[in-house]
Design a protein around this motif. Structure first.
Motif, mmCIF file in Angstrom:
data_model
loop_
_atom_site.group_PDB
_atom_site.id
_atom_site.type_symbol
_atom_site.label_atom_id
_atom_site.label_comp_id
_atom_site.label_asym_id
_atom_site.label_seq_id
_atom_site.Cartn_x
_atom_site.Cartn_y
_atom_site.Cartn_z
ATOM 1 N N LEU A 3 0.829 -1.207 0.000
ATOM 2 C CA LEU A 3 0.000 0.000 0.000
ATOM 3 C C LEU A 3 0.862 1.256 0.000
ATOM 4 C CD1 LEU A 3 -2.921 1.167 0.306
ATOM 5 C CD2 LEU A 3 -2.514 1.154 2.770
ATOM 6 N N GLY A 4 1.936 1.217 0.785
ATOM 7 C CA GLY A 4 2.807 2.387 0.844
ATOM 8 C C GLY A 4 3.555 2.634 -0.446
ATOM 9 N N LEU A 18 0.839 8.927 -4.493
ATOM 10 C CA LEU A 18 0.004 10.082 -4.183
ATOM 11 C C LEU A 18 0.846 11.243 -3.666
ATOM 12 C CD1 LEU A 18 -3.090 8.406 -2.463
ATOM 13 C CD2 LEU A 18 -3.019 9.523 -4.698
ATOM 14 N N ILE A 19 1.750 10.949 -2.745
ATOM 15 C CA ILE A 19 2.613 12.004 -2.205
ATOM 16 C C ILE A 19 3.512 12.576 -3.291
ATOM 17 C CG2 ILE A 19 4.450 12.479 -0.538
ATOM 18 C CD1 ILE A 19 3.254 10.344 1.261
ATOM 19 N N VAL A 30 0.546 2.965 -3.565
ATOM 20 C CA VAL A 30 -0.588 3.879 -3.422
ATOM 21 C C VAL A 30 -0.178 5.174 -2.732
ATOM 22 C CG1 VAL A 30 -2.897 4.188 -2.448
ATOM 23 C CG2 VAL A 30 -2.233 1.960 -3.370
ATOM 24 N N ILE A 31 0.301 5.065 -1.498
ATOM 25 C CA ILE A 31 0.587 6.271 -0.716
ATOM 26 C C ILE A 31 1.747 7.058 -1.326
ATOM 27 C CG2 ILE A 31 1.297 7.114 1.551
ATOM 28 C CD1 ILE A 31 -0.126 4.742 2.787
ATOM 29 N N PHE A 32 2.842 6.368 -1.648
ATOM 30 C CA PHE A 32 3.989 7.087 -2.208
ATOM 31 C C PHE A 32 3.671 7.764 -3.546
ATOM 32 C CE2 PHE A 32 7.804 7.130 -4.896
ATOM 33 C CZ PHE A 32 8.597 8.002 -4.158
#
Length: 519
Positions: free
Chosen positions: A86-87, A94-95, A90-92
């Motif tokens: 997920l990190g 997005l950031i 998805v999260i990375f």
């Protein structure tokens, strides 16, 4: 007495203890290899100037080592792979996208400032002087370079190994005539081009010759000269280039911006440009409204078709329900891209079956791909066909859960099929169906595949400064800005992608609230 292991003659509990010990050490070895691999990635990204990716894998490697070595965190080991995925995926992203939205990152501002400076410093130009025609003559396994100018000057090099492609300085001597052998052909020159470009030929008078064409060497000098204050002096045009950190370009005395540039922070410029630049605001708002209309109408049409068909399939007098269910759900089993491409051929304005039928029956041939309203109608027709089987399955399951006593009571009161449909069936399924309808709306809000394969966003919106079409959704509009525009404005595309994420995230939160899920 101990019960022994037949194969090894060891007590069973001792054998189990050894197995667990070997398993722990094997697991530690695997974790150590993974941590070392991640640390190697950290070093590789750091050396290439990609500090964000280096930080990502540093955090990933550190958390991997902590979670799998501390006994108190044993329960987290099973969910760690999912959280790590997920990190990373998805999260990375997005950031990273959010960070790019505050920069001028584009095809013209792609390299770092150091690489831009190095690229400019590597540029050369032909100084005043004669150009020399090049010929290659074999001498065993080596090659001699023969140069001749239109004025009759001739130079020849010592035998060279052109397999060596390193940059080097070679002296050439004056000669009266070319070697006696036959010169090599153009194919040999092309094969040796990389090695020839690395040569610096020094004539007896001290002039330096560099490769100026596939068949020529000429006096070539570095175009730019570095100054102590960071500026570059352009020798050819006799002007000074000053780095401007606010825009990420070297700027000449006359105000010209020299490409390439480098990414710099521009604050909220990309976001304000979306709403203040008339050439972007107009197409953006038009596409924004169409995206909402497209997603909403798709949900309405697919729900209407699916609900009506599901209600008909519950009709007691209908024979062969299993066959009808199979046929009606069949489009759901066909890959969407295949159906889209088939429809694209069927709606062809000149040879498609749809226009042939309409021309035969009504004498009309709609311009499905060139008229904006017809193109939008085509999208809704095709997307309704692709989406109704999903709604059909949902409605069938919900309708079957409705107690039959309600319909029997309605029949006693004289209620007919329409009364049952609008007074019993629809009110009872709409509430559990609402979160799924919002999810379908969010999916169609970002339905990139349909737009890309069917219309490509066309027909274009006239007067737009960015590639924008009347059938574009926000997601396809963002893609075209990032990868199809001549400028490839990644910063602007990232700003629009951030807005899309906020809208979809808002719809997801609404979906969770309606589903009564605590967040």
């Amino acid at each position: 007495m101990y019960t022994t292991n037949a194969s090894r003659g060891l007590p069973r509990h001792r054998s189990r203890h050894l197995t667990e010990r070997y398993t722990r050490w094997a697991m530690r070895g695997v974790i150590a290899v993974l941590v070392v691999a991640l640390l190697w990635l950290v070093l590789a990204f750091h050396l290439n100037g990609q500090w964000m990716f280096a930080l990502l894998f540093l955090v990933l490697g550190g958390s991997l080592g902590v979670v799998f070595t501390k006994r108190s965190l044993m329960s987290h080991r099973y969910i760690f792979p999912a959280v790590a995925g997920l990190g990373v995926f998805v999260i990375f992203p997005l950031i990273y996208t959010f960070g790019i939205s505050f920069s001028n990152y584009s095809s013209t501002n792609l390299l770092s400032e150091e690489r831009v400076r190095d690229q400019l410093m590597s540029q050369t130009y032909q100084a005043e002087g004669n150009a020399f025609d090049l010929a290659l003559y074999p001498e065993g396994d080596l090659v001699r370079l023969y140069l001749e100018s239109p004025q009759g000057q001739r130079f020849v090099s010592s035998p060279l190994n052109l397999a060596n492609q390193e940059n080097r300085q070679i002296g050439v001597q004056a000669t009266d005539a070319p070697p006696a052998q036959e010169a090599l052909g153009m194919r040999a020159v092309i094969q040796a081009r990389d090695a020839l470009q690395g040569l610096r030929l020094v004539t007896p008078d001290g002039s330096e010759l560099r490769m100026a064409g596939l068949r020529q060497f000429a006096p070539m000098v570095n175009r730019y000269e570095a100054r102590e204050d960071g500026a570059l002096y352009d020798r050819r045009d006799e002007r000074l280039l000053t780095p401007d950190p606010s825009i990420g370009f070297f700027v000449a005395d006359d105000g010209e911006q020299i490409t390439p540039g480098w990414p710099v922070n521009v604050g909220l410029a990309n976001y304000t440009q979306i709403f203040t630049d008339p050439d972007i605001r107009g197409p953006f708002m038009q596409i924004f409204v169409w995206t909402f209309v497209f997603a909403a109408l798709t949900v309405v049409f697919t729900l209407a078709v699916g609900f009506v068909l599901a209600s008909l399939l519950q009709w007691d007098q209908l024979k062969g329900k299993a066959i009808y269910r199979t046929l009606l759900i069949l489009p759901y089993a066909v890959p969407a891209f295949i159906s889209i491409l088939i429809f694209k051929g069927m709606f062809n304005q000149h040879f498609g079956e749809v226009n042939m039928i309409l021309d035969t029956l009504f004498g009309v041939r709609p311009e499905w791909f060139t008229d904006p309203w017809m193109a939008r109608s085509m999208l809704l027709i095709v997307n309704t066909w692709l989406g109704y089987p999903y709604m059909l399955l949902l409605c069938m399951g919900l309708i079957q859960a409705i107690p039959q006593d309600l319909y029997e009571a309605s029949a006693v009161d004289g209620g007919g099929p329409l009364t049952n449909l609008f007074k019993i069936t629809l009110p009872l399924i709409i509430k559990p169906l609402t979160p799924l309808l919002i999810a379908a709306f969010a999916f169609n809000f970002n339905n990139f595949v349909l737009i890309a394969l069917l219309t490509g966003g066309n027909p274009d919106i006239l007067g737009a400064s960015t590639p924008a079409g009347t059938t574009d959704l926000l997601v396809s509009y963002t893609y075209r800005i990032a990868f199809q525009d001549a400028g490839q404005n990644f910063g602007l595309a990232a700003a629009i992608a951030t807005l899309i994420f906020l809208l979809v995230a808002g719809m997801s939160l609404l979906n969770l609230r309606l589903s009564k899920v605590k967040v």
